[in-house]
Write a protein that holds these residues in place. Structure first.
Motif, PDB file in Angstrom:
ATOM      1  N   TYR A   1       5.935   3.412  48.525  1.00 46.45           N
ATOM      2  CA  TYR A   1       6.963   2.534  47.956  1.00 46.45           C
ATOM      3  C   TYR A   1       7.240   1.298  48.812  1.00 46.45           C
ATOM      4  O   TYR A   1       7.158   0.161  48.330  1.00 46.45           O
ATOM      5  CB  TYR A   1       8.280   3.295  47.751  1.00 46.45           C
ATOM      6  CG  TYR A   1       8.192   4.527  46.884  1.00 46.45           C
ATOM      7  CD1 TYR A   1       7.325   4.583  45.793  1.00 46.45           C
ATOM      8  CD2 TYR A   1       8.988   5.633  47.152  1.00 46.45           C
ATOM      9  CE1 TYR A   1       7.260   5.724  45.009  1.00 46.45           C
ATOM     10  CE2 TYR A   1       8.929   6.775  46.362  1.00 46.45           C
ATOM     11  CZ  TYR A   1       8.058   6.814  45.297  1.00 46.45           C
ATOM     12  OH  TYR A   1       7.998   7.940  44.522  1.00 46.45           O
TER      13      TYR A   1
ATOM     14  N   GLY B   1      -3.206   6.326  37.641  1.00 49.10           N
ATOM     15  CA  GLY B   1      -2.291   7.167  38.416  1.00 49.10           C
ATOM     16  C   GLY B   1      -0.883   6.612  38.398  1.00 49.10           C
ATOM     17  O   GLY B   1      -0.639   5.467  37.979  1.00 49.10           O
ATOM     18  N   GLY B   2       0.048   7.450  38.850  1.00 54.97           N
ATOM     19  CA  GLY B   2       1.406   6.972  39.041  1.00 54.97           C
ATOM     20  C   GLY B   2       1.392   5.848  40.072  1.00 54.97           C
ATOM     21  O   GLY B   2       2.214   4.928  40.027  1.00 54.97           O
ATOM     22  N   SER B   3       0.437   5.895  40.977  1.00 54.32           N
ATOM     23  CA  SER B   3       0.337   4.888  42.041  1.00 54.32           C
ATOM     24  C   SER B   3       0.304   3.471  41.479  1.00 54.32           C
ATOM     25  O   SER B   3       1.049   2.602  41.918  1.00 54.32           O
ATOM     26  CB  SER B   3      -0.920   5.115  42.880  1.00 54.32           C
ATOM     27  OG  SER B   3      -0.903   6.403  43.441  1.00 54.32           O
TER      28      SER B   3
ATOM     29  N   SER C   1      -1.635  13.781  37.521  1.00 49.86           N
ATOM     30  CA  SER C   1      -2.159  14.374  38.760  1.00 49.86           C
ATOM     31  C   SER C   1      -1.562  15.728  39.081  1.00 49.86           C
ATOM     32  O   SER C   1      -2.281  16.683  39.358  1.00 49.86           O
ATOM     33  CB  SER C   1      -1.903  13.436  39.935  1.00 49.86           C
ATOM     34  OG  SER C   1      -2.713  12.303  39.837  1.00 49.86           O
TER      35      SER C   1
ATOM     36  N   PHE D   1       7.704   9.369  49.242  1.00 48.94           N
ATOM     37  CA  PHE D   1       6.279   9.099  49.099  1.00 48.94           C
ATOM     38  C   PHE D   1       5.944   7.803  49.831  1.00 48.94           C
ATOM     39  O   PHE D   1       6.726   6.848  49.802  1.00 48.94           O
ATOM     40  CB  PHE D   1       5.960   8.993  47.604  1.00 48.94           C
ATOM     41  CG  PHE D   1       4.520   8.742  47.286  1.00 48.94           C
ATOM     42  CD1 PHE D   1       3.522   9.538  47.809  1.00 48.94           C
ATOM     43  CD2 PHE D   1       4.179   7.705  46.428  1.00 48.94           C
ATOM     44  CE1 PHE D   1       2.192   9.304  47.488  1.00 48.94           C
ATOM     45  CE2 PHE D   1       2.854   7.476  46.092  1.00 48.94           C
ATOM     46  CZ  PHE D   1       1.855   8.273  46.635  1.00 48.94           C
TER      47      PHE D   1
ATOM     48  N   ASP E   1      10.248   7.515  39.544  1.00 49.69           N
ATOM     49  CA  ASP E   1       8.942   8.158  39.711  1.00 49.69           C
ATOM     50  C   ASP E   1       9.116   9.653  39.456  1.00 49.69           C
ATOM     51  O   ASP E   1       9.618  10.385  40.296  1.00 49.69           O
ATOM     52  CB  ASP E   1       8.431   7.889  41.132  1.00 49.69           C
ATOM     53  CG  ASP E   1       7.087   8.564  41.407  1.00 49.69           C
ATOM     54  OD1 ASP E   1       6.590   9.312  40.540  1.00 49.69           O
ATOM     55  OD2 ASP E   1       6.538   8.345  42.502  1.00 49.69           O
TER      56      ASP E   1
ATOM     57  N   TYR F   1       6.502  14.620  39.443  1.00 52.54           N
ATOM     58  CA  TYR F   1       6.599  16.085  39.583  1.00 52.54           C
ATOM     59  C   TYR F   1       7.518  16.714  38.524  1.00 52.54           C
ATOM     60  O   TYR F   1       7.962  17.849  38.685  1.00 52.54           O
ATOM     61  CB  TYR F   1       7.106  16.455  40.983  1.00 52.54           C
ATOM     62  CG  TYR F   1       6.131  16.121  42.081  1.00 52.54           C
ATOM     63  CD1 TYR F   1       5.050  16.956  42.358  1.00 52.54           C
ATOM     64  CD2 TYR F   1       6.276  14.955  42.833  1.00 52.54           C
ATOM     65  CE1 TYR F   1       4.144  16.641  43.358  1.00 52.54           C
ATOM     66  CE2 TYR F   1       5.370  14.637  43.841  1.00 52.54           C
ATOM     67  CZ  TYR F   1       4.307  15.488  44.098  1.00 52.54           C
ATOM     68  OH  TYR F   1       3.414  15.172  45.082  1.00 52.54           O
TER      69      TYR F   1
ATOM     70  N   SER G   1      12.980   8.956  43.153  1.00 52.48           N
ATOM     71  CA  SER G   1      11.823   9.835  43.035  1.00 52.48           C
ATOM     72  C   SER G   1      12.215  11.297  43.211  1.00 52.48           C
ATOM     73  O   SER G   1      12.175  11.846  44.291  1.00 52.48           O
ATOM     74  CB  SER G   1      10.778   9.441  44.077  1.00 52.48           C
ATOM     75  OG  SER G   1       9.701  10.331  44.030  1.00 52.48           O
TER      76      SER G   1
ATOM     77  N   ASN H   1       8.686  14.263  46.679  1.00 52.93           N
ATOM     78  CA  ASN H   1       7.702  14.436  47.727  1.00 52.93           C
ATOM     79  C   ASN H   1       8.263  13.627  48.889  1.00 52.93           C
ATOM     80  O   ASN H   1       8.477  12.439  48.712  1.00 52.93           O
ATOM     81  CB  ASN H   1       6.354  13.865  47.275  1.00 52.93           C
ATOM     82  CG  ASN H   1       5.315  13.847  48.378  1.00 52.93           C
ATOM     83  OD1 ASN H   1       5.498  14.416  49.424  1.00 52.93           O
ATOM     84  ND2 ASN H   1       4.201  13.165  48.111  1.00 52.93           N
TER      85      ASN H   1
ATOM     86  N   ARG I   1      -7.447  10.056  38.093  1.00 53.58           N
ATOM     87  CA  ARG I   1      -6.740   8.789  38.270  1.00 53.58           C
ATOM     88  C   ARG I   1      -6.076   8.300  36.978  1.00 53.58           C
ATOM     89  O   ARG I   1      -6.495   7.308  36.382  1.00 53.58           O
ATOM     90  CB  ARG I   1      -7.677   7.701  38.840  1.00 53.58           C
ATOM     91  CG  ARG I   1      -8.386   8.077  40.100  1.00 53.58           C
ATOM     92  CD  ARG I   1      -7.469   8.681  41.180  1.00 53.58           C
ATOM     93  NE  ARG I   1      -6.372   7.836  41.551  1.00 53.58           N
ATOM     94  CZ  ARG I   1      -5.075   8.268  41.546  1.00 53.58           C
ATOM     95  NH1 ARG I   1      -4.744   9.495  41.180  1.00 53.58           N
ATOM     96  NH2 ARG I   1      -4.126   7.448  41.917  1.00 53.58           N
TER      97      ARG I   1
ATOM     98  N   PRO J   1      -1.430  12.466  50.878  1.00 52.06           N
ATOM     99  CA  PRO J   1      -0.010  12.144  50.651  1.00 52.06           C
ATOM    100  C   PRO J   1       0.622  13.048  49.616  1.00 52.06           C
ATOM    101  O   PRO J   1       1.809  13.195  49.581  1.00 52.06           O
ATOM    102  CB  PRO J   1      -0.030  10.719  50.129  1.00 52.06           C
ATOM    103  CG  PRO J   1      -1.380  10.202  50.331  1.00 52.06           C
ATOM    104  CD  PRO J   1      -2.303  11.369  50.482  1.00 52.06           C
TER     105      PRO J   1
HETATM  106  C1  LIG Z   1       6.038  11.033  44.577  1.00 52.25           C
HETATM  107  C2  LIG Z   1       4.671  10.625  44.201  1.00 52.25           C
HETATM  108  N1  LIG Z   1       4.499   9.588  43.381  1.00 52.25           N
HETATM  109  C3  LIG Z   1       3.278   9.173  43.017  1.00 52.25           C
HETATM  110  C4  LIG Z   1       2.133   9.775  43.489  1.00 52.25           C
HETATM  111  C5  LIG Z   1       0.815   9.234  43.065  1.00 52.25           C
HETATM  112  O1  LIG Z   1       0.082  10.075  42.285  1.00 52.25           O
HETATM  113  P1  LIG Z   1      -1.084   9.570  41.338  1.00 52.25           P
HETATM  114  O2  LIG Z   1      -1.393   8.167  41.665  1.00 52.25           O
HETATM  115  O3  LIG Z   1      -2.215  10.499  41.625  1.00 52.25           O
HETATM  116  O4  LIG Z   1      -0.559   9.717  39.938  1.00 52.25           O
HETATM  117  C6  LIG Z   1       2.248  10.855  44.362  1.00 52.25           C
HETATM  118  C7  LIG Z   1       1.048  11.508  44.925  1.00 52.25           C
HETATM  119  O5  LIG Z   1       1.055  12.184  45.911  1.00 52.25           O
HETATM  120  C8  LIG Z   1       3.544  11.295  44.717  1.00 52.25           C
HETATM  121  O6  LIG Z   1       3.710  12.338  45.541  1.00 52.25           O
END
Ligand SMILES: Cc1ncc(COP(=O)(O)O)c(C=O)c1O
Lengths: 387, 159
Positions: free
Chosen positions: A128, A99-101, A235, A125, A203, A206, A171, A175, A244, B159
């Motif tokens: 961070y 994931g980006g996470s 995602s 988000f 990030d 989106y 970002s 979000n 993931r 989130p």
């Molecule tokens: C701004 C932003 N970055 C990263 C993520 C993480 O997404 P993922 O780990 O599913 O790629 C989210 C998920 O809500 C997000 O809103």
């Protein structure tokens, strides 16, 4: 046993996410209508799911290389060439992450020394700041405001830069606000950062979900690629939250360090997801366009309805969130959201869950069917009229 | 524009012109004009409710009848189809490529009346050479709408 004496101090002082707290409140209410979900309501496109089934049938379930399947890194490289016009070498500049996470986490860990400052524009988000702090850094909040459609401006950024500033986490599309930053607005930020040693973690999860002009990355501006880590993932664009899978791209010296952390913490990202993700990047242009078109219609409907019922908001041009002000109600975000749940069984997320400057706002997700949205907004309207 | 409008109406024809206009970025008046044109051109034939018939008190019996035709100069596909379509019990008549020619859905109060309908009204039609009747036992999706599926597997808040 006194666990507080045993457990890590950093972990203990870390606040649980405001979203989590709100989830606990909302989840206990029967028949609740939610507008609180930060993930697509679409199924993952069938082509992608079918490919994952194929991979399972063929038994391709072993670890991949640490950085990820080469064909996927190649597809990511092509994707960046196509979308943000930057060349990243799939051999040593691209890493496939959980994931980006995970990408955000390991990028921060690869950069931050104790007491280094990382500028975090808010509302943002939720992960961070905690990640920065867990790494021993200091998260410096850059509050953004509705007047500027929650964009980061040079006026906000400049005073926050100190000799200790190591990085900034940008970002957009955002979000929770849905804000995007246009090329000239990014250029104004880039202008400040060029010639410094500050790294941008951008990030762009989106990036595919924009409704005006196509997404622009700060990394594609002159002189910025060398100082930017681009984070993206599957995602949101491909409705693949549960798979993931994400990725990051950065100059080789940075990527090498990030890869070491990924290698020890994760080994490699999920193999089945990686195989299917090649299909996502290479063959799903129409599916993504279809979802974007659907989000766009909902976005127009939601923005117009909210403004009509007195929850004023600017027209967001990205992601699938609207971030209206509830200040007219005289309630804080938290109060507004709790009353809305109690009285009308509608769940929206209080804006302060995304940073203090989000207070007075709520996040509404439009990753729901038009019917669902219409019913929920009707209830919010009743609620507002009864306050 | 027209395609997007049709797509929205297929999903929910009860959206107001205002709502449709907002979603498509044009005025309610323009939507009204577009819809009128679609109606006048015979593209939109009407609007209906999507029902889960099993939940009705008076469910009745629905059958799909496969009809094979030997077309003649006097009775071509079209004229046979028209004759079948005129019966009020008939919900749809479709020309099919394959082992048979028409797929006909009929709705009758009970099993017996389906039988009577087929025997008395369909089989005497000139040009029909064989009939095979199938009864519908359950419905999972009609006109693009899935039944009894709570699709949202997502948590209430994320989130
Ligand atoms: C701004 C932003 N970055 C990263 C993520 C993480 O997404 P993922 O780990 O599913 O790629 C989210 C998920 O809500 C997000 O809103």
């Amino acid at each position: 046993m006194d666990y507080t004496r045993i457990l890590s101090k950093k972990s203990q002082i870390m606040k649980p996410s405001g979203i989590r707290k709100f989830f606990d409140i909302a989840a206990g209410v029967p028949d609740i209508i939610s507008l609180s979900v930060g993930e697509p309501d679409f199924d993952t496109p069938w082509l992608i799911r079918r490919d994952a089934i194929r991979v399972l049938e063929e038994g391709k379930t072993a670890y991949t290389s640490n950085a990820g399947l080469f064909p996927l890194r190649k597809a990511v490289s092509d994707y960046f060439k196509r979308t943000i016009h930057n060349e990243y070498n799939p051999e040593n500049e691209i890493i496939i992450t959980v994931g980006g996470s995970e990408a955000i986490d390991i990028a921060v860990r690869a950069l931050v020394n104790p007491d280094d400052e990382v500028i975090v524009p808010q509302p943002c988000f939720v992960s961070y700041a905690p990640i920065v702090e867990l790494t021993g850094g200091v998260a410096v909040t850059a509050a953004t405001y509705a007047e500027n459609e929650f964009k980061l401006t040079p006026e906000i950024l400049k005073p926050l830069i100190t000799p200790k500033t190591k990085a900034i986490i940008l970002s957009y599309p955002s979000n929770p606000t849905g804000a995007v930053m246009r090329k000239h607005e990014l250029e104004a930020i880039a202008e400040i950062l060029r010639g410094t040693d500050i790294i941008i973690i951008s990030d762009e999860i989106y990036s595919e979900l924009t409704y005006g002009e196509p997404h622009v990355s700060i990394a594609e501006l002159p002189g910025m690629k060398e100082r930017t880590i681009v984070v993206n993932g599957f995602s949101k664009a491909f409705a693949m939250t549960g798979w993931r899978l994400g990725f990051c791209a950065a100059p080789a010296p940075i990527s090498e360090q990030i890869l070491k952390i990924h290698q020890y913490a994760i080994m490699c990202s999920p193999t089945i997801s990686q195989h299917a993700a090649v299909v996502a990047l290479n063959d799903c242009v129409n599916e993504v366009a279809e979802m974007v078109s659907e989000y766009d219609m909902r976005r127009r409907l939601v923005v117009e309805s909210l403004n009509r019922i007195g929850l004023s908001c600017f027209t967001p041009e990205g992601a699938f969130y609207v971030f209206p002000s509830v200040k007219k109600s005289g309630l804080s975000s938290q109060e507004f959201c709790k009353c809305l749940i109690n009285e009308k069984k509608v769940a929206v997320v209080p804006g302060d869950a995304f940073g203090e400057c989000g207070d007075g706002f709520i996040r509404i997700s439009y990753a729901y069917s038009i019917k669902h949205l219409t019913i929920a907004i009707k209830r919010i309207e009743e609620f507002i009229n009864e306050i | 524009m027209q395609n997007k409008l049709i797509k929205l109406l297929r999903k929910d024809a009860r959206l107001t012109n205002e709502e449709l206009g907002i979603m498509l970025g044009i005025s309610a008046k323009e939507i009204a004009d577009e819809i009128e044109q679609l109606e006048n051109n015979g593209i939109i034939k009407g609007y209906t409710a999507i029902l889960d018939e099993s939940k009705l008190e008076d469910t009745g019996v629905t059958a799909v009848i496969e009809v094979k035709v030997m077309p003649s100069v006097k009775y071509g596909y079209k004229s046979v189809a028209k004759i079948i379509a005129r019966f009020p019990e008939v919900e749809s008549v479709r020309l099919i490529a394959g082992d048979y020619d028409f797929s006909v859905t009929v709705k009758c109060p009970d099993l017996n009346s389906v039988g009577m309908f087929v025997a008395d009204k369909i089989s005497p039609i000139e040009g029909i050479v064989s009939i095979s009747t199938h009864f519908i036992m359950g419905r999972y999706k009609e006109l693009g709408r899935e039944f009894d599926l709570d699709n949202d597997i997502r948590g209430v808040v994320s989130p």
